[in-house]
Write a protein that holds these residues in place. Structure first.
Motif, PDB file in Angstrom:
ATOM      1  N   VAL A 151     -15.555  18.683 -23.654  1.00 52.86           N
ATOM      2  CA  VAL A 151     -14.963  19.147 -25.431  1.00 52.86           C
ATOM      3  C   VAL A 151     -14.261  16.847 -25.541  1.00 52.86           C
ATOM      4  CG1 VAL A 151     -13.243  20.068 -26.627  1.00 52.86           C
ATOM      5  CG2 VAL A 151     -14.942  20.979 -25.335  1.00 52.86           C
ATOM      6  N   LEU A 152     -14.641  16.622 -26.719  1.00 52.34           N
ATOM      7  CA  LEU A 152     -14.407  16.019 -27.326  1.00 52.34           C
ATOM      8  C   LEU A 152     -13.659  15.728 -27.683  1.00 52.34           C
ATOM      9  CD1 LEU A 152     -14.394  12.424 -26.277  1.00 52.34           C
ATOM     10  CD2 LEU A 152     -16.262  12.302 -28.011  1.00 52.34           C
ATOM     11  N   MET A 153     -12.359  15.009 -27.772  1.00 51.26           N
ATOM     12  CA  MET A 153     -11.146  15.382 -29.131  1.00 51.26           C
ATOM     13  C   MET A 153     -10.905  14.111 -28.919  1.00 51.26           C
ATOM     14  SD  MET A 153      -9.688  18.640 -27.650  1.00 51.26           S
ATOM     15  CE  MET A 153      -9.483  19.509 -29.214  1.00 51.26           C
ATOM     16  N   LEU A 154     -10.106  13.171 -30.771  1.00 54.16           N
ATOM     17  CA  LEU A 154      -9.462  11.984 -31.283  1.00 54.16           C
ATOM     18  C   LEU A 154      -8.104  13.094 -31.432  1.00 54.16           C
ATOM     19  CD1 LEU A 154     -12.202  10.771 -33.261  1.00 54.16           C
ATOM     20  CD2 LEU A 154     -11.855  10.584 -30.478  1.00 54.16           C
ATOM     21  N   SER A 155      -6.964  12.071 -31.017  1.00 50.65           N
ATOM     22  CA  SER A 155      -5.715  12.319 -31.095  1.00 50.65           C
ATOM     23  C   SER A 155      -5.282  11.700 -31.842  1.00 50.65           C
ATOM     24  CB  SER A 155      -4.726  13.070 -30.490  1.00 50.65           C
ATOM     25  OG  SER A 155      -4.501  11.948 -29.220  1.00 50.65           O
ATOM     26  N   PRO A 203      -1.188  12.295 -36.354  1.00 48.86           N
ATOM     27  CA  PRO A 203      -0.290  14.090 -36.378  1.00 48.86           C
ATOM     28  C   PRO A 203      -1.164  14.818 -35.940  1.00 48.86           C
ATOM     29  CG  PRO A 203       0.795  12.189 -37.727  1.00 48.86           C
ATOM     30  CD  PRO A 203      -0.903  11.568 -37.934  1.00 48.86           C
ATOM     31  N   ARG A 204      -2.234  15.278 -37.316  1.00 49.83           N
ATOM     32  CA  ARG A 204      -2.740  16.649 -37.483  1.00 49.83           C
ATOM     33  C   ARG A 204      -3.681  16.268 -36.246  1.00 49.83           C
ATOM     34  NH1 ARG A 204      -6.150  17.833 -42.537  1.00 49.83           N
ATOM     35  NH2 ARG A 204      -3.641  18.005 -43.497  1.00 49.83           N
ATOM     36  N   GLY A 205      -4.588  15.416 -35.468  1.00 52.70           N
ATOM     37  CA  GLY A 205      -4.909  15.373 -34.299  1.00 52.70           C
ATOM     38  C   GLY A 205      -4.782  15.334 -33.332  1.00 52.70           C
ATOM     39  N   GLN A 206      -2.987  15.619 -32.942  1.00 58.39           N
ATOM     40  CA  GLN A 206      -2.906  15.725 -32.081  1.00 58.39           C
ATOM     41  C   GLN A 206      -1.636  17.256 -32.031  1.00 58.39           C
ATOM     42  OE1 GLN A 206       0.195  12.656 -30.169  1.00 58.39           O
ATOM     43  NE2 GLN A 206       1.128  13.391 -29.387  1.00 58.39           N
ATOM     44  N   GLU A 207      -1.468  17.488 -32.819  1.00 55.61           N
ATOM     45  CA  GLU A 207      -1.330  18.772 -33.159  1.00 55.61           C
ATOM     46  C   GLU A 207      -2.580  20.234 -32.502  1.00 55.61           C
ATOM     47  OE1 GLU A 207       0.323  20.181 -36.807  1.00 55.61           O
ATOM     48  OE2 GLU A 207       2.097  18.580 -36.663  1.00 55.61           O
ATOM     49  N   ARG A 208      -3.656  19.457 -33.532  1.00 55.21           N
ATOM     50  CA  ARG A 208      -4.528  20.683 -32.746  1.00 55.21           C
ATOM     51  C   ARG A 208      -4.997  20.441 -31.746  1.00 55.21           C
ATOM     52  NH1 ARG A 208      -7.901  17.407 -35.954  1.00 55.21           N
ATOM     53  NH2 ARG A 208      -8.820  16.382 -35.153  1.00 55.21           N
ATOM     54  N   VAL A 209      -5.139  18.785 -30.562  1.00 56.56           N
ATOM     55  CA  VAL A 209      -5.187  18.637 -29.602  1.00 56.56           C
ATOM     56  C   VAL A 209      -4.424  19.585 -28.868  1.00 56.56           C
ATOM     57  CG1 VAL A 209      -4.588  17.581 -27.666  1.00 56.56           C
ATOM     58  CG2 VAL A 209      -6.355  16.754 -30.196  1.00 56.56           C
ATOM     59  N   GLU A 210      -2.989  19.527 -29.303  1.00 56.00           N
ATOM     60  CA  GLU A 210      -2.402  20.711 -28.643  1.00 56.00           C
ATOM     61  C   GLU A 210      -2.262  21.868 -28.272  1.00 56.00           C
ATOM     62  OE1 GLU A 210       3.028  20.754 -28.250  1.00 56.00           O
ATOM     63  OE2 GLU A 210       1.804  19.388 -29.473  1.00 56.00           O
ATOM     64  N   ARG A 211      -2.303  22.410 -29.821  1.00 57.80           N
ATOM     65  CA  ARG A 211      -2.839  23.734 -29.244  1.00 57.80           C
ATOM     66  C   ARG A 211      -4.222  24.648 -29.040  1.00 57.80           C
ATOM     67  NH1 ARG A 211      -2.822  23.859 -34.898  1.00 57.80           N
ATOM     68  NH2 ARG A 211      -4.931  23.339 -35.296  1.00 57.80           N
ATOM     69  N   TYR A 212      -5.329  23.844 -28.917  1.00 57.92           N
ATOM     70  CA  TYR A 212      -6.712  23.845 -28.068  1.00 57.92           C
ATOM     71  C   TYR A 212      -6.186  24.104 -26.795  1.00 57.92           C
ATOM     72  CZ  TYR A 212     -11.630  23.290 -27.687  1.00 57.92           C
ATOM     73  OH  TYR A 212     -12.865  24.063 -26.851  1.00 57.92           O
ATOM     74  N   THR A 213      -6.019  22.882 -26.764  1.00 52.99           N
ATOM     75  CA  THR A 213      -5.701  22.747 -24.786  1.00 52.99           C
ATOM     76  C   THR A 213      -4.485  24.051 -24.052  1.00 52.99           C
ATOM     77  OG1 THR A 213      -4.272  20.850 -25.049  1.00 52.99           O
ATOM     78  CG2 THR A 213      -6.604  20.239 -24.918  1.00 52.99           C
ATOM     79  N   THR A 214      -4.058  24.053 -24.806  1.00 53.68           N
ATOM     80  CA  THR A 214      -2.679  24.850 -24.672  1.00 53.68           C
ATOM     81  C   THR A 214      -2.553  26.222 -24.437  1.00 53.68           C
ATOM     82  OG1 THR A 214      -0.911  24.775 -26.527  1.00 53.68           O
ATOM     83  CG2 THR A 214      -0.718  23.615 -24.683  1.00 53.68           C
ATOM     84  N   SER A 215      -3.699  27.211 -25.489  1.00 50.91           N
ATOM     85  CA  SER A 215      -4.240  27.900 -25.504  1.00 50.91           C
ATOM     86  C   SER A 215      -5.769  28.181 -24.782  1.00 50.91           C
ATOM     87  CB  SER A 215      -4.930  27.535 -27.224  1.00 50.91           C
ATOM     88  OG  SER A 215      -3.993  27.829 -28.120  1.00 50.91           O
ATOM     89  N   ARG A 216      -5.297  27.421 -23.884  1.00 46.84           N
ATOM     90  CA  ARG A 216      -6.452  27.777 -22.800  1.00 46.84           C
ATOM     91  C   ARG A 216      -7.972  27.369 -22.718  1.00 46.84           C
ATOM     92  NH1 ARG A 216      -3.983  25.963 -17.890  1.00 46.84           N
ATOM     93  NH2 ARG A 216      -1.423  26.439 -17.929  1.00 46.84           N
ATOM     94  N   HIS A 217      -8.050  26.387 -24.072  1.00 46.49           N
ATOM     95  CA  HIS A 217      -9.779  26.656 -24.665  1.00 46.49           C
ATOM     96  C   HIS A 217     -10.661  25.961 -23.139  1.00 46.49           C
ATOM     97  CE1 HIS A 217      -9.498  29.425 -27.328  1.00 46.49           C
ATOM     98  NE2 HIS A 217      -8.273  28.505 -27.878  1.00 46.49           N
TER      99      HIS A 217
END
Length: 334
Positions: free
Chosen positions: A103-107, A110-124
């Motif tokens: 899964v390729l993600m850009l951070s 600030p919004r991108g960093q929040e999205r990455v943190e939310r997605y990865t810590t939710s164990r996706h």
């Protein structure tokens, strides 16, 4: 008329076991006797049953995917800099071998960093690779604190932190600048990389180490690893010290921009100004003149990052930091 899709119940009936047992087998549970597992898997194959991947993730608590995160804006990741593509290719090869999804993600915001943190810590995903870190990025520590397996491409500037894979950036820069010194160049400037990235910091350190030891003064301009920034920095250096006779650029992309400016200013490379880059991108060998540079295994870096994060996600311990070697490649520009 479409064929009816096989169900767990049909597999259970064929195998002569309960529905719960079939569910445990297809979802990878180890709490089933080998002989029962064999019977169930034979029934699965005979009926053509396709397991529900979402249900499997709930049982195994694994997503079978890894996130590769670039803390960069899209304009950088999808630019003409081949570094990003090389890392992605290396990581992808290891993911294919491990039968995992990338899964390729850009951070880069600030919004991108929040999205990455939310997605990865939710164990996706089962783990995270952070490449091209800038400054005191809080994401490595945040993910590690939340128990997410994470590795970094380049050690964090703050020191310590998650496992990392890095290049011998200081030593590579020392090789490049040492080559200029031994060839008799006296006024050696550098186009340094961004000083919020460990590669930029370390390559400037290597440059300064050699100049200090050879009793030469530093002449520094800073770019951001792009061709345009290399051109702008070269113009600045020529204004600050028109008599310079050599330039070490901390990336080949910046060196290519500098080469264009040197040509426009009437300086001959290498007769008037020697030029050395870093990275050995494919374009370096086809520049005019071909660019002396420092080769490092960026593709291997991607593969090593993938191996580390897969090991961490499997609960294994890893020995880091991993530091990959560099090699001076001498061509006609210096």
């Amino acid at each position: 008329m479409n064929a009816v899709r096989p169900t767990l119940e049909k597999v259970a009936a064929r195998a002569g076991v309960s529905r719960a047992t079939v569910s445990r087998v297809v979802n990878g549970s180890t709490q089933v006797k080998p002989e029962i597992r064999e019977v169930v898997m034979r029934a699965v194959e005979e009926l053509g049953y396709v397991p529900n991947l979402a249900a499997r993730s709930l049982v195994t608590q694994r997503a079978d995917s890894i996130a590769l995160v670039f803390p960069e804006p899209p304009s950088r990741v999808f630019s003409d800099d081949p570094m990003f593509a090389s890392i992605i290719r290396g990581v992808s090869q290891e993911m294919d071998l491990a039968d995992k999804q990338l899964v390729l993600m850009l951070s880069g915001s600030p919004r991108g960093q929040e999205r990455v943190e939310r997605y990865t810590t939710s164990r996706h995903v089962d783990g995270v690779i952070l490449a091209s870190l800038h400054g005191a990025d809080p994401l490595p520590a945040t993910l590690a604190r939340r128990g997410v397996p994470v590795v970094c491409g380049g050690r964090p500037i703050t020191g310590g932190g998650p496992p990392s894979v890095d290049m011998e950036n200081v030593g590579g820069a020392e090789q490049a600048v040492g080559h200029l010194v031994t060839s008799g160049r006296r006024r050696i400037a550098t186009i340094a990389g961004p000083q919020d990235m460990i590669a930029g910091i370390d390559r400037l350190t290597g440059y300064r180490n050699v100049l200090r030891d050879s009793d030469r003064r530093s002449i520094v301009a800073v770019g951001d690893f792009t061709r345009d920034s290399g051109a702008a920095a070269m113009r600045q250096l020529l204004r600050d010290d028109p008599a310079l006779d050599a330039v070490f650029a901390a990336s080949d992309m910046m060196a290519l921009g500098a080469l264009q400016v040197l040509r426009q200013s009437g300086r001959r490379v290498p007769d008037d100004v020697a030029l050395v880059g870093f990275d050995d991108v494919p374009a370096a060998a086809y520049a005019e003149p071909p660019l002396t540079t420092v080769r490092h295994p960026i593709h291997d870096m991607g593969r090593e990052l993938a191996r580390l994060v897969l090991s961490l996600a499997s609960g294994e311990s890893v020995d880091t930091p991993v530091v990959l070697p560099t090699e001076l490649i001498v061509r006609e520009s210096a």
